[in-house]
Design a protein around this motif. Structure first.
Motif, PDB file in Angstrom:
ATOM      1  N   HIS A   1      17.774 -12.921  35.528  1.00  0.00           N
ATOM      2  CA  HIS A   1      17.357 -11.766  35.408  1.00  0.00           C
ATOM      3  C   HIS A   1      17.398 -10.612  36.697  1.00  0.00           C
ATOM      4  O   HIS A   1      16.900  -9.650  36.476  1.00  0.00           O
ATOM      5  CB  HIS A   1      15.703 -12.037  35.136  1.00  0.00           C
TER       6      HIS A   1
ATOM      7  N   LYS B   1      19.169  -3.584  39.344  1.00  0.00           N
ATOM      8  CA  LYS B   1      19.910  -2.303  38.324  1.00  0.00           C
ATOM      9  C   LYS B   1      19.001  -1.304  37.723  1.00  0.00           C
ATOM     10  O   LYS B   1      18.971  -0.295  38.019  1.00  0.00           O
ATOM     11  CB  LYS B   1      21.057  -2.980  37.435  1.00  0.00           C
ATOM     12  N   MET B   2      18.089  -1.807  37.064  1.00  0.00           N
ATOM     13  CA  MET B   2      16.817  -0.913  36.392  1.00  0.00           C
ATOM     14  C   MET B   2      16.126  -0.026  37.700  1.00  0.00           C
ATOM     15  O   MET B   2      16.021   1.096  37.534  1.00  0.00           O
ATOM     16  CB  MET B   2      15.908  -1.867  35.639  1.00  0.00           C
TER      17      MET B   2
ATOM     18  N   ALA C   1      19.761  -9.329  38.661  1.00  0.00           N
ATOM     19  CA  ALA C   1      20.576  -8.263  38.546  1.00  0.00           C
ATOM     20  C   ALA C   1      20.255  -7.193  37.549  1.00  0.00           C
ATOM     21  O   ALA C   1      20.090  -5.913  37.828  1.00  0.00           O
ATOM     22  CB  ALA C   1      22.112  -8.608  38.129  1.00  0.00           C
ATOM     23  N   LYS C   2      19.652  -7.621  36.527  1.00  0.00           N
ATOM     24  CA  LYS C   2      19.026  -6.579  35.642  1.00  0.00           C
ATOM     25  C   LYS C   2      17.867  -5.809  36.034  1.00  0.00           C
ATOM     26  O   LYS C   2      17.713  -4.626  35.968  1.00  0.00           O
ATOM     27  CB  LYS C   2      18.897  -7.021  34.229  1.00  0.00           C
ATOM     28  N   ILE C   3      17.038  -6.408  36.842  1.00  0.00           N
ATOM     29  CA  ILE C   3      15.866  -5.978  37.365  1.00  0.00           C
ATOM     30  C   ILE C   3      16.358  -4.880  38.607  1.00  0.00           C
ATOM     31  O   ILE C   3      15.753  -3.902  38.548  1.00  0.00           O
ATOM     32  CB  ILE C   3      14.994  -6.890  37.992  1.00  0.00           C
TER      33      ILE C   3
ATOM     34  N   ASP D   1      26.615  -9.734  41.078  1.00  0.00           N
ATOM     35  CA  ASP D   1      26.587  -9.160  39.810  1.00  0.00           C
ATOM     36  C   ASP D   1      26.530  -7.707  39.876  1.00  0.00           C
ATOM     37  O   ASP D   1      26.767  -6.853  38.800  1.00  0.00           O
ATOM     38  CB  ASP D   1      25.354  -9.841  38.860  1.00  0.00           C
ATOM     39  N   LEU D   2      26.187  -7.165  41.008  1.00  0.00           N
ATOM     40  CA  LEU D   2      26.260  -5.705  41.167  1.00  0.00           C
ATOM     41  C   LEU D   2      27.209  -4.861  41.841  1.00  0.00           C
ATOM     42  O   LEU D   2      27.468  -3.907  41.672  1.00  0.00           O
ATOM     43  CB  LEU D   2      24.728  -5.455  41.998  1.00  0.00           C
TER      44      LEU D   2
END
Length: 257
Positions: free
Chosen positions: A142, A148-149, A144-146, A25-26
């Motif tokens: 959750h 990326k953040m 990929a969002k973590i 996803d990244l």
């Protein structure tokens, strides 16, 4: 962005599938180098007394007969030809890595090995009541969002990020919290005595599952209350208050002659 994925549950682990999904996803440049067999509890062990063998499954997927630290070393030095990846992800562990778990966790060790080689590294683990009831959809939703953040925020070169997902469905997660490493107030590990078919005695380690009562702000409390816990960890184990007191004792004894 080139991402190297590893774990301690082994090359066939369901959590590694979740980790690769997060990585993809990244980025589309994702490599996997993981232990051939489960290495839970291996901590930062290296295989020094036996040869390490490596098996290639496809163009970017490899297994090594060693520990998570071995896998990262082999991944960077052999599979990637000495070229460091941009990020190392370790996990997703089938079970939480909180509090004193961090000193024995092979998942976190894989991240520490990456950090020690100059690569930003993140360990990811999933809390669950039973191994066969892990909610893999939660880190997959959750994760990929973590990551990326965290990449956008950046973190010190001598730190790894320890991410733990709660034992909840994705939509039931109660938020994200920056936490400190906690400490359990009860010893959970025990050795169960068993008998084999020849009458011999052997022992199997297990955990009682007893919950502690941790303070707010700790990784344990965040997971107990359904939040994603993110704890910055480093390898320095020095207690500076104890060091200061010890220095005073040494100085006083030296003055006595």
């Amino acid at each position: 962005m080139r991402i190297l994925c590893t774990n301690d549950d082994g090359i066939y682990a369901r959590g590694l599938e979740a980790l690769v999904k997060i990585a993809r996803d990244l980025s589309d440049d994702v490599w996997v180098v993981a232990p051939q067999e489960e290495q839970s509890g291996a901590a930062r062990a290296l295989t020094l007394a036996h040869p390490i063998r490596m098996r290639q499954y496809d163009e970017r997927r490899f297994a090594v007969t060693g520990t998570p630290s071995d896998a990262v070393l082999m991944g960077i030095n052999k599979v990637l030809g000495g070229e460091k990846p941009d990020l190392i992800l370790s996990g997703v562990n089938n079970g939480q890595n909180l509090a004193e778990d961090v000193t024995v966790s092979g998942t976190i060790a894989g991240a520490f090995q990456g950090m020690s080689m100059g690569v930003p590294s993140v360990a990811l683990s999933l809390s669950r009541l039973a191994r066969d009831q892990a909610k893999w959809e939660t880190p997959e939703a959750h994760g990929a969002k973590i990551v990326k953040m965290l990449l956008e925020a950046r973190w010190p070169e001598n730190v790894v990020m320890n991410v733990n997902f709660p034992d909840r469905a994705p939509d039931d997660v109660a938020g994200v919290e920056a936490t400190a490493q906690g400490h359990r107030d009860a010893v959970q590990l025990f050795a169960e005595e068993r008998k084999d078919l020849r009458g011999g005695t052997y022992y199997w380690y297990g955990y009682t599952g007893e919950l502690s009562d941790p303070p707010e702000g700790t990784d344990l409390r965040a997971i107990y209350e359904g939040r994603i816990s993110i704890t910055p960890l480093h390898l320095s184990l020095t207690d500076f208050e104890a060091r200061k007191a010890l220095a005073g004792v040494i100085e006083a004894n030296s003055a006595k002659g």
